[in-house]
Design a protein around this motif. Sequence first.
Motif, PDB file in Angstrom:
ATOM      1  N   ILE A 127       0.690  -1.292  -0.147  1.00 49.09           N
ATOM      2  CA  ILE A 127      -0.180   0.056   0.166  1.00 49.09           C
ATOM      3  C   ILE A 127       0.915   1.170   0.038  1.00 49.09           C
ATOM      4  O   ILE A 127       0.401   2.191  -0.460  1.00 49.09           O
ATOM      5  CB  ILE A 127      -0.931   0.220   1.127  1.00 49.09           C
ATOM      6  N   ALA A 131       0.137   4.215  -2.746  1.00 54.51           N
ATOM      7  CA  ALA A 131       0.014   5.845  -2.234  1.00 54.51           C
ATOM      8  C   ALA A 131       0.852   6.626  -2.963  1.00 54.51           C
ATOM      9  O   ALA A 131       0.595   7.763  -3.508  1.00 54.51           O
ATOM     10  CB  ALA A 131       0.164   5.699  -0.832  1.00 54.51           C
ATOM     11  N   GLY A 203      -8.609   5.920   0.464  1.00 54.42           N
ATOM     12  CA  GLY A 203      -8.295   4.393   0.875  1.00 54.42           C
ATOM     13  C   GLY A 203      -9.150   3.522   0.333  1.00 54.42           C
ATOM     14  O   GLY A 203      -9.212   2.596  -0.719  1.00 54.42           O
ATOM     15  N   LEU A 207      -9.124   0.937  -2.638  1.00 58.63           N
ATOM     16  CA  LEU A 207      -8.862  -0.253  -2.244  1.00 58.63           C
ATOM     17  C   LEU A 207      -9.659  -1.219  -2.521  1.00 58.63           C
ATOM     18  O   LEU A 207      -9.433  -2.527  -2.537  1.00 58.63           O
ATOM     19  CB  LEU A 207      -7.973  -0.368  -1.119  1.00 58.63           C
ATOM     20  N   CYS A 221      -6.863   0.857   4.962  1.00 59.16           N
ATOM     21  CA  CYS A 221      -7.252   2.310   4.995  1.00 59.16           C
ATOM     22  C   CYS A 221      -6.507   3.310   5.606  1.00 59.16           C
ATOM     23  O   CYS A 221      -6.033   4.220   5.028  1.00 59.16           O
ATOM     24  CB  CYS A 221      -8.867   2.410   4.820  1.00 59.16           C
ATOM     25  N   PHE A 224      -3.313   3.231   4.278  1.00 63.71           N
ATOM     26  CA  PHE A 224      -3.210   4.132   2.926  1.00 63.71           C
ATOM     27  C   PHE A 224      -3.250   5.627   3.499  1.00 63.71           C
ATOM     28  O   PHE A 224      -2.348   6.573   2.821  1.00 63.71           O
ATOM     29  CB  PHE A 224      -4.320   3.851   1.974  1.00 63.71           C
TER      30      PHE A 224
END
Length: 347
Positions: A127, A131, A203, A207, A221, A224
Motif C-alpha cells: 500500500i 499511495a 483509501g 482499495l 485504509c 493508505f
Amino acid sequence: MIGTRIKQARQAACLSLRQVSERISVSHTAVSKYERDELTPSSTTLNQLAKVLDVTVDYFLRPARIELTSIEYRSHKGFSEQLAARVIADVSDQVERQLEVYDLLPGTLPDFHQPQLPKRIEDLDEIDALATKLREFWKLGLNPIPDLVDTLEERGVIVLVSDVFGANTFSGLSAWAGKVPVIIVSSEWPGDRQRFTACHELGHLMLHGRLSEHIDEEKACDRFAGAFLAPRPAVLSALGKSRKWLDYRELMLLKDEYGLSMGAWLYRAKDCGVLTEGKAGQHFGFFRKRGWHEKEPSNYPSETPRRFPQTVFRALGENIIGESKAMELLSAHRLDLVRLQTHVIGT
Ligand SMILES: [Zn+2]
C-alpha cells in the motif's frame, strides 16, 4: 421519478411510512405506492407531504440525478439503520446540489482519474507503493499537502465537511456518485483527524475489491491514509532510516508540517521500519501515560471546502443563476444540516 424523491425526503426526515400516512391522512399503502411510482399523489397531497417532510414541493419535482453506490462508513455504538438511511439521504441531496452547480459551469469539477492499480493486494506493505504511485499520478510530489480538501477537489473528488455526524456515532463516509468519488468527514474534529479520515476514505475508494481476504480493509485504509499524507521516501528523509527514540517535540513539528497526528507518525515510523515493533511499543506507552492516544498536546487547524460555494457565486456573477437560486443552494445546504444535527443529538 417522484417516488425516489418522496422516499429520500421521508428517510431524511426519519419517518416511517405509517408516521407519514397518519400525518397526511392517507393509507400507508398509498404512501408506499407513491414511493414506488405506482400511484401519483394529488397536488394537495404533494403539498401536505412537502410540509410533513420539511422540503419544498420543488424538491419532489427535481429529478433524482444520482444514486450513491459502494457506500462505506464506520459506525459506532448507538448508530441505527434508520440514522444511516437519513445520513445517506442527506448526503445524496448535498451531492446533487453540488453536481447541479458544477454542471452549469463545465470544468469546475475536474474529471476524476486514477492510475492503473494492482488487481490484488496481498500485503499491507504494497500500500505504501500504491499511495506513492497515486501521488505521482496526481503530480503531488512527496512534499506535505497543506490544503488537502482543496487538493482532492482539484482532482475531482467531492469533499463534504459536515456536522452530519453529530453525536460521534459515525466516522467518515465514502461513496461513488456515478463516476464522482464522494468523501464526507466531520466538521467537529481537529484538522489532523479530518485529514486522516479523508485519506482513509480515499483509501476505501482506491482499495475496495482489491484486497486479498486476509487483509482487513479498515487497517489497509489506515495504512493508505498515513502513506498518502507522509509517503515512505518522505518519512525516511525526515526521520532517517533507523531511530532509537523520537522526541515528542520532533513529532509535534512533523505534525505541524504534514498535518498528520503525532500518533500516526509513530505508526509511519514503525511501518517504514524506522522504529522496531518494540521501540514503537515503548513510544505508544509513553503516549498512553499522558493521555495523548486520546488527545494530543497540539492541534492542527481544520479545513473548509471552498469549491462549491465559490462555484455558486461564479454562476451568480455570470448571471447563470439568480440570487434566490444561489441562496437556496447555499442556505438549504446549511438548513438541512442543522435539521439533521438536531435530530442526531435528540436521538
Ligand atoms: Zn473505513
